[in-house]
Scaffold this motif. Sequence first.
Motif, PDB file in Angstrom:
ATOM      1  N   ASN A 148      84.419  32.853   7.888  1.00 39.27           N
ATOM      2  CA  ASN A 148      83.172  32.378   8.467  1.00 39.27           C
ATOM      3  C   ASN A 148      82.201  32.038   7.347  1.00 39.27           C
ATOM      4  O   ASN A 148      82.186  32.692   6.301  1.00 39.27           O
ATOM      5  N   GLU A 149      81.379  31.015   7.579  1.00 38.71           N
ATOM      6  CA  GLU A 149      80.451  30.565   6.539  1.00 38.71           C
ATOM      7  C   GLU A 149      79.533  31.673   6.040  1.00 38.71           C
ATOM      8  O   GLU A 149      79.116  31.666   4.869  1.00 38.71           O
ATOM      9  N   ALA A 150      79.228  32.656   6.890  1.00 34.06           N
ATOM     10  CA  ALA A 150      78.299  33.715   6.505  1.00 34.06           C
ATOM     11  C   ALA A 150      78.891  34.669   5.480  1.00 34.06           C
ATOM     12  O   ALA A 150      78.149  35.372   4.779  1.00 34.06           O
ATOM     13  N   ILE A 151      80.226  34.716   5.369  1.00 36.10           N
ATOM     14  CA  ILE A 151      80.862  35.668   4.447  1.00 36.10           C
ATOM     15  C   ILE A 151      81.874  34.976   3.538  1.00 36.10           C
ATOM     16  O   ILE A 151      82.834  35.600   3.077  1.00 36.10           O
ATOM     17  N   VAL A 152      81.630  33.700   3.267  1.00 40.62           N
ATOM     18  CA  VAL A 152      82.543  32.950   2.404  1.00 40.62           C
ATOM     19  C   VAL A 152      82.650  33.588   1.024  1.00 40.62           C
ATOM     20  O   VAL A 152      83.740  33.677   0.443  1.00 40.62           O
ATOM     21  N   ASP A 153      81.525  34.049   0.487  1.00 39.53           N
ATOM     22  CA  ASP A 153      81.548  34.638  -0.862  1.00 39.53           C
ATOM     23  C   ASP A 153      82.469  35.853  -0.929  1.00 39.53           C
ATOM     24  O   ASP A 153      83.170  36.065  -1.930  1.00 39.53           O
ATOM     25  N   ARG A 184      83.300  26.854  15.082  1.00 32.77           N
ATOM     26  CA  ARG A 184      83.767  27.833  16.045  1.00 32.77           C
ATOM     27  C   ARG A 184      82.982  27.747  17.348  1.00 32.77           C
ATOM     28  O   ARG A 184      81.970  27.038  17.440  1.00 32.77           O
ATOM     29  N   LYS A 185      83.455  28.461  18.356  1.00 33.78           N
ATOM     30  CA  LYS A 185      82.833  28.415  19.679  1.00 33.78           C
ATOM     31  C   LYS A 185      81.370  28.854  19.656  1.00 33.78           C
ATOM     32  O   LYS A 185      80.569  28.397  20.467  1.00 33.78           O
ATOM     33  N   ASP A 186      81.040  29.750  18.715  1.00 34.15           N
ATOM     34  CA  ASP A 186      79.654  30.223  18.631  1.00 34.15           C
ATOM     35  C   ASP A 186      78.769  29.302  17.805  1.00 34.15           C
ATOM     36  O   ASP A 186      77.591  29.589  17.576  1.00 34.15           O
ATOM     37  N   GLY A 187      79.328  28.174  17.353  1.00 33.54           N
ATOM     38  CA  GLY A 187      78.556  27.212  16.586  1.00 33.54           C
ATOM     39  C   GLY A 187      78.604  27.414  15.087  1.00 33.54           C
ATOM     40  O   GLY A 187      78.128  26.560  14.323  1.00 33.54           O
TER      41      GLY A 187
END
Length: 242
Positions: A148-153, A184-187
Amino acid sequence: MYKHQLANPKLAYVVAAITGDGHLQIKDWRYLTSFFSKEIEDIEAMKICFQELFQLQGRMYIDDRKKHKTETRVYWLFFISKPVALFLKEIGTPVGNKTNTVFSIPEWVLRGNAQVRGAYLRGLFDTEGTIFCRTVNRWQMGFKMAKNEAIVDSGIAYLNQIRQLLADFQIKCSPVRKGFLNIRKDGSKSFELLFNIELTSFGNFYKYVGFGHLKKQEKLLSALATARVAKRLRQSPADPLG
């Protein structure tokens, strides 16, 4: 209860396989560990691992529904055990949706001997690794995982841990690359993180890691055979009549 198994390479393989395509579910009353594969040999091997490690019998389900002509049957394997699920969580196995979860290589694997570290890598590459011949005699091996983009690092950090384990076996890898995967489904956005292993390191990969997945191992052997032939041709003297 099972901590004496931390030195067992089979446990390292199981944890890595769950980290790849497997699934560990701990929610409400559910304590479920599951795997899927198109190869029955993979399922049988995992059944043996759980029997030897935990004295636990699995349940297999065959999904042979064909939505498309190219689809084949898929084998699903389930293990229902609260003690085993909690133990796997305790020793660092990711729980739930791994795309949305931060995790790293367990410390007991990093501190383990060569067999433990090699088995962990084998479990990852059996499930998330690829090996193929892009064009004639141009073999490539790689590893990829979605985040997920929020935890890519955190995902990049995990792949760099894997690269370091491989480097310990003199296996050279490319830097980690990031590419957009989907929405994803949540945007939220998902990204694919990946790196490749250089062909010159295929020999060390075979020696120290290898594939448990039979078809991937056969491809690795084919790549090594091709590389040996090419090396002999480069080293042979030029034909004076050519």
